[in-house]
Motif scaffolding. Structure first.
Motif, mmCIF file in Angstrom:
data_model
loop_
_atom_site.group_PDB
_atom_site.id
_atom_site.type_symbol
_atom_site.label_atom_id
_atom_site.label_comp_id
_atom_site.label_asym_id
_atom_site.label_seq_id
_atom_site.Cartn_x
_atom_site.Cartn_y
_atom_site.Cartn_z
ATOM 1 N N ALA A 143 0.818 -1.212 0.000
ATOM 2 C CA ALA A 143 0.000 0.000 0.000
ATOM 3 C C ALA A 143 0.852 1.264 0.000
ATOM 4 N N HIS A 144 2.065 1.159 0.548
ATOM 5 C CA HIS A 144 2.949 2.328 0.572
ATOM 6 C C HIS A 144 4.369 1.885 0.878
ATOM 7 N N ARG A 145 5.325 2.717 0.461
ATOM 8 C CA ARG A 145 6.736 2.466 0.730
ATOM 9 C C ARG A 145 7.406 3.788 1.060
ATOM 10 N N GLU A 146 8.213 3.794 2.121
ATOM 11 C CA GLU A 146 8.981 4.976 2.502
ATOM 12 C C GLU A 146 10.463 4.624 2.523
ATOM 13 N N GLU A 147 11.257 5.383 1.783
ATOM 14 C CA GLU A 147 12.696 5.146 1.770
ATOM 15 C C GLU A 147 13.320 5.743 3.031
ATOM 16 N N GLY A 148 14.253 4.995 3.612
ATOM 17 C CA GLY A 148 14.893 5.424 4.845
ATOM 18 C C GLY A 148 16.024 6.398 4.598
ATOM 19 N N SER A 149 16.676 6.780 5.694
ATOM 20 C CA SER A 149 17.737 7.786 5.624
ATOM 21 C C SER A 149 19.076 7.220 5.157
ATOM 22 N N SER A 150 19.215 5.885 5.113
ATOM 23 C CA SER A 150 20.474 5.281 4.683
ATOM 24 C C SER A 150 20.731 5.577 3.201
ATOM 25 N N PRO A 151 21.969 5.841 2.819
ATOM 26 C CA PRO A 151 22.271 6.100 1.403
ATOM 27 C C PRO A 151 22.061 4.870 0.524
ATOM 28 N N ILE A 152 22.073 3.680 1.117
ATOM 29 C CA ILE A 152 21.832 2.447 0.360
ATOM 30 C C ILE A 152 20.354 2.084 0.490
ATOM 31 N N LYS A 153 19.622 2.113 -0.619
ATOM 32 C CA LYS A 153 18.182 1.857 -0.616
ATOM 33 C C LYS A 153 17.895 0.422 -1.075
ATOM 34 N N ILE A 154 17.187 -0.313 -0.256
ATOM 35 C CA ILE A 154 16.779 -1.676 -0.610
ATOM 36 C C ILE A 154 15.300 -1.618 -1.005
ATOM 37 N N LEU A 155 15.031 -1.660 -2.313
ATOM 38 C CA LEU A 155 13.670 -1.455 -2.826
ATOM 39 C C LEU A 155 13.147 -2.769 -3.411
#
Length: 279
Positions: A143-155
């Motif tokens: 339903a939703h996704r929020e990217e975290g503050s880490s420079p490496i994004k696991i999507l």
């Protein structure tokens, strides 16, 4: 709505009982009317829960605890108003009016207004991508996704993407809210797809037990993503809705202490929303 010759035997029995109970008499009043609305909504929720494969009248009667005449009368009304559809095999699914109402929800939806601030905090504090996975029949959808503050994004999952229950971190966490019979029934309906994922029914049942006992789900290398770990906590919303908050991170930075901190953070945030995390 179909004429009598097209009705199934169970629906004909419902119609006969309906004729005997039509015009329920002087007891009808505000309280009785409210009860009818609640019962109709109960049936609508159960139809929605089985929307992918449809559901028979007899199953709705068993699941809801309503007598056949009442269930049939309310379903006829929902079919007439196009909130429920009945196909040639006498399976009930959501009708066009139910779908239309969903499409008219404002943006962002109430669900997102409730969860997005929480997901942003988890992503900012924990640093990882956060996913809101909601159950939809035999599936969970993002339903939703929020990217975290880490420079490496696991999507690992896109917004709107759907997965079978029991696959992915959130989908496995949700198994902990389900009883074994329901898990087995889902596997039976989707046996070919589970086989493609190498998942036998015994594995799903074991995962459900583990999720219940631990109150969370930890995964490593899901979907063949080597070096990727996941952590999820399932929750219920009301009587029928269920979902999970999950995160995706690098295995290298996901030791026991960090798992413990994330669990505390996510459980605190879920309780702040008035939700009880799975225990």
């Amino acid at each position: 709505m179909r004429v009598g010759s097209e009705l199934s035997a169970e629906e004909k029995r419902g119609g006969e009982a309906l004729a005997e109970t039509a015009g329920e008499g002087p007891g009808e009043g505000p309280a009785r009317g409210t009860q009818s609305v609640r019962r109709a909504l109960q049936l609508l929720r159960r139809v929605a829960k089985c929307n992918d494969h449809g559901i028979k009248l007899a199953q709705l009667v068993r699941d809801s605890g309503l007598d056949r005449a009442t269930a049939y009368r309310l379903l006829c009304c929902l079919v007439d108003e196009q909130f429920v559809d009945r196909d040639a095999e006498h399976l009930y699914r959501l009708g066009p009016q139910a779908v239309l109402l969903g499409s008219l929800l404002p943006q962002p939806t109430p669900l997102l207004r409730r969860f997005v601030p929480t997901m942003k905090r988890i992503g900012r504090i924990g640093g990882d991508t956060v996913f809101l996975m909601m159950r939809q029949g035999d599936l969970v959808y993002c339903a939703h996704r929020e990217e975290g503050s880490s420079p490496i994004k696991i999507l690992t999952t896109n917004i709107g993407q759907r997965r079978l229950i029991g696959t992915g971190t959130g989908g496995r966490a949700v198994l902990g809210l389900m009883d074994p019979a329901e898990i087995a029934a889902i596997h039976a309906r989707n046996a070919a797809q589970y086989a493609e994922n190498g998942l036998a029914v015994e594995q799903l049942l074991q995962t459900g037990v583990a999720a219940r006992e631990q109150g969370c789900m930890v995964t490593f290398d899901a979907f063949g993503e080597v070096g990727v770990a996941g952590f999820g906590i399932a929750f219920r919303m009301g009587e029928h809705a269920m979902g999970a908050l999950s995160i995706a991170t690098l295995t290298a930075r996901f030791g026991y202490e960090r798992q413990h901190r994330l669990r505390q953070l996510m459980e605190t945030e879920l309780r702040a929303l008035g939700l009880q995390p799975a225990q």
